[in-house]
Design a protein around this motif. Structure first.
Motif, PDB file in Angstrom:
ATOM      1  N   LYS A  91       0.805  -1.221   0.000  1.00  0.00           N
ATOM      2  CA  LYS A  91       0.000   0.000   0.000  1.00  0.00           C
ATOM      3  C   LYS A  91       0.841   1.276   0.000  1.00  0.00           C
ATOM      4  CE  LYS A  91      -3.319  -0.764  -0.615  1.00  0.00           C
ATOM      5  NZ  LYS A  91      -3.725  -1.179  -1.986  1.00  0.00           N
ATOM      6  N   THR A  92       1.957   1.230  -0.704  1.00  0.00           N
ATOM      7  CA  THR A  92       2.755   2.439  -0.891  1.00  0.00           C
ATOM      8  C   THR A  92       2.888   2.820  -2.365  1.00  0.00           C
ATOM      9  OG1 THR A  92       4.822   1.173  -0.962  1.00  0.00           O
ATOM     10  CG2 THR A  92       4.128   2.027   1.201  1.00  0.00           C
ATOM     11  N   ARG A 140       5.412   5.954   2.614  1.00  0.00           N
ATOM     12  CA  ARG A 140       4.167   6.729   2.526  1.00  0.00           C
ATOM     13  C   ARG A 140       3.819   7.356   3.873  1.00  0.00           C
ATOM     14  NH1 ARG A 140      -1.563   4.101   0.315  1.00  0.00           N
ATOM     15  NH2 ARG A 140      -2.799   6.027   0.291  1.00  0.00           N
ATOM     16  N   PRO A 142       2.123   8.017   7.162  1.00  0.00           N
ATOM     17  CA  PRO A 142       1.499   6.934   7.946  1.00  0.00           C
ATOM     18  C   PRO A 142      -0.023   6.964   8.031  1.00  0.00           C
ATOM     19  CG  PRO A 142       3.462   7.727   9.053  1.00  0.00           C
ATOM     20  CD  PRO A 142       3.207   8.675   7.922  1.00  0.00           C
ATOM     21  N   SER A 144      -2.367   8.092   5.895  1.00  0.00           N
ATOM     22  CA  SER A 144      -2.970   7.598   4.649  1.00  0.00           C
ATOM     23  C   SER A 144      -2.594   6.138   4.416  1.00  0.00           C
ATOM     24  CB  SER A 144      -2.534   8.464   3.471  1.00  0.00           C
ATOM     25  OG  SER A 144      -1.133   8.441   3.322  1.00  0.00           O
ATOM     26  N   HIS A 145      -1.421   5.742   4.871  1.00  0.00           N
ATOM     27  CA  HIS A 145      -0.976   4.367   4.676  1.00  0.00           C
ATOM     28  C   HIS A 145      -1.825   3.387   5.475  1.00  0.00           C
ATOM     29  CE1 HIS A 145       1.790   0.867   5.447  1.00  0.00           C
ATOM     30  NE2 HIS A 145       1.714   0.897   4.132  1.00  0.00           N
ATOM     31  N   SER A 148      -5.219   2.961   4.024  1.00  0.00           N
ATOM     32  CA  SER A 148      -5.182   2.115   2.838  1.00  0.00           C
ATOM     33  C   SER A 148      -5.036   0.640   3.208  1.00  0.00           C
ATOM     34  CB  SER A 148      -4.022   2.544   1.939  1.00  0.00           C
ATOM     35  OG  SER A 148      -4.087   1.909   0.682  1.00  0.00           O
ATOM     36  N   GLN A 199       5.598   0.063   8.246  1.00  0.00           N
ATOM     37  CA  GLN A 199       6.697   0.345   7.315  1.00  0.00           C
ATOM     38  C   GLN A 199       8.059   0.154   7.975  1.00  0.00           C
ATOM     39  OE1 GLN A 199       5.713   3.747   4.414  1.00  0.00           O
ATOM     40  NE2 GLN A 199       4.341   4.206   6.135  1.00  0.00           N
ATOM     41  N   THR A 236       5.585   8.214  -1.727  1.00  0.00           N
ATOM     42  CA  THR A 236       4.347   7.975  -2.474  1.00  0.00           C
ATOM     43  C   THR A 236       3.638   9.277  -2.811  1.00  0.00           C
ATOM     44  OG1 THR A 236       4.113   5.865  -1.315  1.00  0.00           O
ATOM     45  CG2 THR A 236       2.164   6.719  -2.444  1.00  0.00           C
ATOM     46  N   THR A 298       1.926   4.488  14.973  1.00  0.00           N
ATOM     47  CA  THR A 298       2.900   4.726  13.891  1.00  0.00           C
ATOM     48  C   THR A 298       3.962   5.750  14.299  1.00  0.00           C
ATOM     49  OG1 THR A 298       1.444   6.396  12.899  1.00  0.00           O
ATOM     50  CG2 THR A 298       1.267   4.132  12.053  1.00  0.00           C
ATOM     51  N   ASP A 301       7.096   4.926  12.376  1.00  0.00           N
ATOM     52  CA  ASP A 301       6.833   5.132  10.947  1.00  0.00           C
ATOM     53  C   ASP A 301       6.854   6.623  10.591  1.00  0.00           C
ATOM     54  OD1 ASP A 301       6.630   2.478  10.407  1.00  0.00           O
ATOM     55  OD2 ASP A 301       4.530   2.503   9.796  1.00  0.00           O
ATOM     56  N   TRP A 305       9.243   8.203   7.834  1.00  0.00           N
ATOM     57  CA  TRP A 305       8.731   8.916   6.664  1.00  0.00           C
ATOM     58  C   TRP A 305       9.306  10.322   6.568  1.00  0.00           C
ATOM     59  CZ3 TRP A 305       4.963  13.004   6.176  1.00  0.00           C
ATOM     60  CH2 TRP A 305       4.569  13.231   4.851  1.00  0.00           C
TER      61      TRP A 305
END
Length: 338
Positions: A91-92, A140, A142, A144-145, A148, A199, A236, A298, A301, A305
Motif C-alpha cells: 500500500k505504498t 508513505r 502513515p 494515509s498508509h 489504505s 513500514q 508515495t 505509527t 513510521d 517517513w
C-alpha cells in the motif's frame, strides 16, 4: 480456467524463475486456481458479503489469478549490470512502481527483483548476485498508509480470498479495526496486516512483515541505519517526482515530463495505476479519534517517513540545480503534519 502447464511453460520460457523452484510454483498456481474457482463459486451462490470485490474478481480486473501483482525476479540483469532489489511495502504504490520500471524507466540491462518482504530477505538475495545490487523502496505518510491497509483488508479481492478478515460486520469501519489493535496488546491480524509501525518493521524484521511477533516498536536508530543503505527511497505522495530522481540518478538525464512548470510535458508521464478494487478514500474521512489511534501506532513510521522526505528534498534540490529544471512545484509535503 487457469491451465497450470501452460502458465508454467510461459513463465519458464521468460526466464523469470529457475528450474529448482518449478515444483513450488506449480503448487502455488494450483492453489491460485482452486482459490479462484472457490471465489467464483461463492459469487454465484451469493455467499460473499462483499459484492464489489466479487464483481471485480469476476471481471478479472484485479488479483483474480495472482498475476496482476507479479513479483519475484521480474527481469534478469545482463552481464555486468546490477539488479535492483525492490522492498515492496504494501500500500505504498508498489504495483505502479513495478509496472513503470518495467515499462522503460529501469535502465537498459539492469535487473529487477521485487517482493513484499522484509529487508533481511533482500540482504540474502543480494549476497547471491554476482554483478552487484542496489536496494530501493517507497515510503508513505502513515495516516494515509494505515487507512489504505484497512481498505485492502476489508474491500479488495485479495483481502476476500487470501485472508481471514471478518466479513460479519466486526470491522465494518476502520474505527472498529483500529480499536481492535489499540485497546489491547493483541497480535491477531486475521492473516491480513498488523498496522503498528508497519513500514518500519520492514527494515529490521526477519519474517513476513505483514504480521508481527511482538508489540514492541522497532528501534528508530536501527531502522534509519538500514534506510541509509537504500540507493533509492521514493515518497508515495510525490510519486512522479520520485521517479524523476530515479531516472536522473541512473542515467544522468532528466526526461521532459519532469519539468513541473510545463504542464503539457508533465502530463505525458507514462505511469500506471492500480486501485486493487477498493473504494476511494481520504484521511479527511477519519475522525479525530481515528487519527489519534493511527498516530499512536505509527510513532516510528512517522519519523521514518519524515527522514525519507528530508532525503527526497535534498535530492530534489541537487537535481534542480544540476539541470536548471524545476521538478517539484509543490514543496508542501507535510499537509497533515502532526
Amino acid at each position: 480456467m487457469l491451465h497450470v502447464a501452460a502458465v508454467w511453460t510461459f513463465i519458464a520460457s521468460q526466464g523469470l524463475v529457475t528450474a529448482d523452484c518449478g515444483h513450488n510454483l506449480s503448487a502455488d498456481i494450483l492453489l491460485l486456481q482452486s482459490r479462484h474457482e472457490l471465489l467464483l463459486d461463492r459469487s454465484q451462490k451469493g455467499v460473499s458479503s462483499d459484492p464489489t470485490a466479487i464483481a471485480a474478481v469476476q471481471r478479472q480486473e484485479v488479483w483474480p489469478l495472482g498475476f496482476d501483482s507479479s513479483e519475484g525476479r521480474l527481469r534478469r540483469a545482463d552481464s555486468g549490470h546490477q539488479t535492483w532489489l525492490y522492498m515492496h511495502i504494501a500500500k505504498t504504490g508498489g504495483q505502479s512502481l513495478i509496472k513503470d520500471l518495467l515499462n522503460g524507466i529501469l535502465p537498459t540491462g539492469d535487473g529487477l527483483y521485487a517482493w513484499e518482504a522484509c529487508h533481511s530477505f533482500f540482504e540474502r538475495e543480494s549476497e547471491r548476485l554476482a554483478h552487484g545490487s542496489s536496494f530501493m523502496t517507497l515510503l508513505r505518510e502513515p495516516r494515509s498508509h494505515v487507512l489504505s491497509l484497512w481498505h485492502e483488508c476489508a474491500e479488495s479481492p485479495w483481502g476476500l480470498w487470501n485472508t481471514r478478515f471478518p466479513r460479519d460486520g466486526t470491522f465494518e469501519n476502520i474505527s472498529l479495526w483500529l480499536e481492535h489493535f489499540s485497546q489491547s496488546s493483541t497480535l491477531k491480524d486475521f492473516n491480513c496486516y498488523y498496522p503498528f509501525n508497519f513500514q518500519s518493521r520492514h527494515f529490521i524484521g526477519d519474517a513476513n512483515c505483514h504480521h508481527a511477533s511482538t508489540t514492541e516498536p522497532p528501534d528508530l536508530i536501527d531502522v534509519l541505519h538500514q534506510l541509509d543503505r537504500y540507493s533509492f527511497v521514493g515518497v508515495t505522495e510525490r510519486y512522479q517526482e520520485s521517479l524523476c530522481i530515479f531516472e536522473e540518478m541512473t542515467s544522468g538525464e532528466l526526461p521532459h515530463y519532469c519539468d513541473c512548470e510545463n504542464k503539457t510535458a508533465w502530463d505525458t508521464f507514462p505511469t500506471h495505476s492500480s486501485t486493487h478494487g477498493v473504494s476511494e478514500h481520504s484521511t479527511r474521512d477519519l475522525t479525530d479519534a481515528d487519527l489519534q489511534m493511527i498516530d499512536n501506532m505509527t510513532t516510528v513510521d512517522l519519523q521514518l517517513w519524515k527522514s525519507a522526505v528530508d532525503i527526497f528534498l535534498l535530492k530534489v534540490d541537487k537535481v534542480e540545480a544540476t539541470h536548471g529544471t524545476r521538478i517539484l512545484c509543490d514543496r508542501q509535503l507535510l499537509p497533515d503534519a502532526h
